[in-house]
Write a protein that holds these residues in place. Structure first.
Motif, PDB file in Angstrom:
ATOM      1  N   SER A  47     -87.748 -36.974 -92.676  1.00  0.00           N
ATOM      2  CA  SER A  47     -86.822 -36.672 -93.762  1.00  0.00           C
ATOM      3  C   SER A  47     -87.182 -37.528 -94.965  1.00  0.00           C
ATOM      4  O   SER A  47     -87.741 -38.624 -94.809  1.00  0.00           O
ATOM      5  N   ASP A  88     -82.886 -32.472 -95.846  1.00  0.00           N
ATOM      6  CA  ASP A  88     -83.079 -31.951 -94.502  1.00  0.00           C
ATOM      7  C   ASP A  88     -83.772 -32.978 -93.601  1.00  0.00           C
ATOM      8  O   ASP A  88     -84.399 -33.918 -94.075  1.00  0.00           O
ATOM      9  N   VAL A 130     -85.393 -27.647 -87.817  1.00  0.00           N
ATOM     10  CA  VAL A 130     -84.857 -28.344 -88.982  1.00  0.00           C
ATOM     11  C   VAL A 130     -83.341 -28.419 -88.886  1.00  0.00           C
ATOM     12  O   VAL A 130     -82.690 -27.510 -88.386  1.00  0.00           O
ATOM     13  N   ARG A 172     -80.280 -28.688 -91.449  1.00  0.00           N
ATOM     14  CA  ARG A 172     -79.972 -28.508 -92.876  1.00  0.00           C
ATOM     15  C   ARG A 172     -78.485 -28.688 -93.125  1.00  0.00           C
ATOM     16  O   ARG A 172     -77.670 -28.339 -92.283  1.00  0.00           O
ATOM     17  N   GLY A 173     -78.137 -29.177 -94.306  1.00  0.00           N
ATOM     18  CA  GLY A 173     -76.764 -29.272 -94.791  1.00  0.00           C
ATOM     19  C   GLY A 173     -75.703 -29.497 -93.731  1.00  0.00           C
ATOM     20  O   GLY A 173     -75.641 -30.554 -93.111  1.00  0.00           O
TER      21      GLY A 173
END
Length: 100
Positions: A7, A94, A36, A38-39
Motif C-alpha cells: 500500500s 488501497d 485488493v 478498497r475503501g
C-alpha cells in the motif's frame, strides 16, 4: 511461498502464504493468490478480524522445555498487516496482496 501486502500507506509486509490465507479468511475474504482491499472493504476486513476467535489447539502440546521458544499465533503475525490496513483506511488508499 510468501505473500506481500502493499500500500502507499506504509512499507510492504511479507507473510508466509499459509498464514496470509488464514488471515484473509478471518477477514472475510476469499484467500486468492492476489487481490485488493478498497475503501469500505478495509473497515469491513478490520471489523471481521476484530471479531475473529482463533480455533482451539488441535491437541495438547507435550511438556515444553526451557529451550523452546513460545509459539507465535496468527494474531501476532497479523499485526503488521492490520496496521497497514488501518493506515490505508486513514489515507484513503488501497491495499493489495500478491505472491512475493
Amino acid at each position: 511461498m510468501l505473500t506481500v501486502f502493499r500500500s502507499k500507506a506504509g512499507a510492504d509486509v511479507l507473510m508466509v502464504s499459509a498464514h496470509a490465507k488464514a488471515l484473509l479468511e478471518a477477514m472475510g475474504r476469499e484467500p486468492a493468490p492476489q487481490g485488493v482491499f478498497r475503501g469500505p472493504q478495509l473497515a469491513e476486513a478490520l471489523a471481521n478480524w476484530a471479531q475473529w476467535v482463533p480455533p482451539p489447539p488441535a491437541e495438547a502440546a507435550p511438556e515444553e522445555t526451557e529451550d523452546e521458544s513460545p509459539v507465535t499465533g496468527l494474531r501476532q503475525r497479523a499485526w503488521p498487516v492490520c496496521e497497514l490496513l488501518r493506515r490505508a483506511q486513514a489515507q484513503g488508499v488501497d491495499v493489495v496482496w500478491l505472491p512475493a
